[in-house]
Write a protein that holds these residues in place. Structure first.
Motif, PDB file in Angstrom:
ATOM      1  N   LYS A   8     -24.883  33.297 -17.701  1.00 28.15           N
ATOM      2  CA  LYS A   8     -26.068  34.041 -17.303  1.00 28.15           C
ATOM      3  C   LYS A   8     -26.724  34.710 -18.503  1.00 28.15           C
ATOM      4  O   LYS A   8     -26.043  35.169 -19.412  1.00 28.15           O
ATOM      5  CB  LYS A   8     -25.676  35.113 -16.282  1.00 28.15           C
ATOM      6  N   CYS A   9     -28.011  34.739 -18.432  1.00 30.34           N
ATOM      7  CA  CYS A   9     -28.773  35.404 -19.469  1.00 30.34           C
ATOM      8  C   CYS A   9     -28.416  36.888 -19.476  1.00 30.34           C
ATOM      9  O   CYS A   9     -28.484  37.549 -18.441  1.00 30.34           O
ATOM     10  CB  CYS A   9     -30.264  35.220 -19.182  1.00 30.34           C
ATOM     11  N   PRO A  10     -28.014  37.412 -20.627  1.00 30.78           N
ATOM     12  CA  PRO A  10     -27.624  38.815 -20.689  1.00 30.78           C
ATOM     13  C   PRO A  10     -28.797  39.764 -20.498  1.00 30.78           C
ATOM     14  O   PRO A  10     -28.615  40.953 -20.255  1.00 30.78           O
ATOM     15  CB  PRO A  10     -27.021  38.966 -22.093  1.00 30.78           C
ATOM     16  N   ILE A  11     -29.993  39.242 -20.598  1.00 34.91           N
ATOM     17  CA  ILE A  11     -31.168  40.099 -20.465  1.00 34.91           C
ATOM     18  C   ILE A  11     -31.583  40.243 -19.013  1.00 34.91           C
ATOM     19  O   ILE A  11     -31.758  41.342 -18.510  1.00 34.91           O
ATOM     20  CB  ILE A  11     -32.342  39.539 -21.278  1.00 34.91           C
ATOM     21  N   CYS A  12     -31.754  39.118 -18.335  1.00 40.19           N
ATOM     22  CA  CYS A  12     -32.301  39.188 -16.983  1.00 40.19           C
ATOM     23  C   CYS A  12     -31.336  38.664 -15.925  1.00 40.19           C
ATOM     24  O   CYS A  12     -31.567  38.828 -14.743  1.00 40.19           O
ATOM     25  CB  CYS A  12     -33.621  38.430 -16.923  1.00 40.19           C
ATOM     26  N   GLY A  13     -30.241  38.021 -16.356  1.00 48.37           N
ATOM     27  CA  GLY A  13     -29.242  37.577 -15.393  1.00 48.37           C
ATOM     28  C   GLY A  13     -29.499  36.213 -14.799  1.00 48.37           C
ATOM     29  O   GLY A  13     -28.736  35.736 -13.969  1.00 48.37           O
ATOM     30  N   PHE A  23     -29.502  32.727 -23.697  1.00 50.52           N
ATOM     31  CA  PHE A  23     -30.580  33.305 -22.909  1.00 50.52           C
ATOM     32  C   PHE A  23     -31.234  32.247 -22.031  1.00 50.52           C
ATOM     33  O   PHE A  23     -30.987  31.057 -22.208  1.00 50.52           O
ATOM     34  CB  PHE A  23     -31.623  33.944 -23.823  1.00 50.52           C
ATOM     35  N   CYS A  24     -32.102  32.695 -21.146  1.00 52.07           N
ATOM     36  CA  CYS A  24     -32.727  31.753 -20.232  1.00 52.07           C
ATOM     37  C   CYS A  24     -34.071  31.296 -20.758  1.00 52.07           C
ATOM     38  O   CYS A  24     -34.634  30.336 -20.277  1.00 52.07           O
ATOM     39  CB  CYS A  24     -32.905  32.408 -18.864  1.00 52.07           C
ATOM     40  N   SER A  25     -34.565  31.996 -21.754  1.00 50.77           N
ATOM     41  CA  SER A  25     -35.879  31.647 -22.275  1.00 50.77           C
ATOM     42  C   SER A  25     -36.064  32.279 -23.645  1.00 50.77           C
ATOM     43  O   SER A  25     -35.306  33.160 -24.041  1.00 50.77           O
ATOM     44  CB  SER A  25     -36.963  32.160 -21.331  1.00 50.77           C
ATOM     45  N   ARG A  27     -38.376  34.191 -24.402  1.00 53.09           N
ATOM     46  CA  ARG A  27     -38.768  35.560 -24.175  1.00 53.09           C
ATOM     47  C   ARG A  27     -37.558  36.486 -24.149  1.00 53.09           C
ATOM     48  O   ARG A  27     -37.551  37.535 -24.776  1.00 53.09           O
ATOM     49  CB  ARG A  27     -39.528  35.648 -22.847  1.00 53.09           C
ATOM     50  N   CYS A  28     -36.549  36.057 -23.417  1.00 52.22           N
ATOM     51  CA  CYS A  28     -35.353  36.892 -23.330  1.00 52.22           C
ATOM     52  C   CYS A  28     -34.638  36.951 -24.678  1.00 52.22           C
ATOM     53  O   CYS A  28     -34.098  37.978 -25.055  1.00 52.22           O
ATOM     54  CB  CYS A  28     -34.423  36.375 -22.242  1.00 52.22           C
ATOM     55  N   ALA A  29     -34.668  35.848 -25.408  1.00 52.61           N
ATOM     56  CA  ALA A  29     -34.069  35.857 -26.736  1.00 52.61           C
ATOM     57  C   ALA A  29     -34.793  36.862 -27.618  1.00 52.61           C
ATOM     58  O   ALA A  29     -34.179  37.598 -28.387  1.00 52.61           O
ATOM     59  CB  ALA A  29     -34.134  34.467 -27.346  1.00 52.61           C
TER      60      ALA A  29
END
Ligand code: ZN
Length: 58
Positions: A8-13, A23-25, A27-29
């Motif tokens: 899971k993306c640590p930023i948004c899950g 990350f998932c994108s 943006r989250c990176a």
């Protein structure tokens, strides 16, 4: 072992994508990078505190 568990993306899950792991994108990176950078740049404002009188030799 057939499939690795989706991280899971640590930023948004959201589930991370391979391209931007973990990350998932992008943006989250970027968000994570910014957090990291700004975390290093947190400087407490202390105008009223006199600087230590350092020796003035160069
Ligand atoms: Zn994300």
């Amino acid at each position: 072992m057939t499939e690795a568990p989706t991280r899971k993306c640590p930023i948004c899950g959201k589930p991370a994508v391979e391209k931007y792991r973990p990350f998932c994108s992008k943006r989250c990176a970027d968000v994570d990078l910014n957090r990291w950078l700004t975390g290093s740049y947190v400087i407490p404002a202390r105008d009223d505190e006199p600087l230590p009188d350092a020796e003035g030799d160069e």
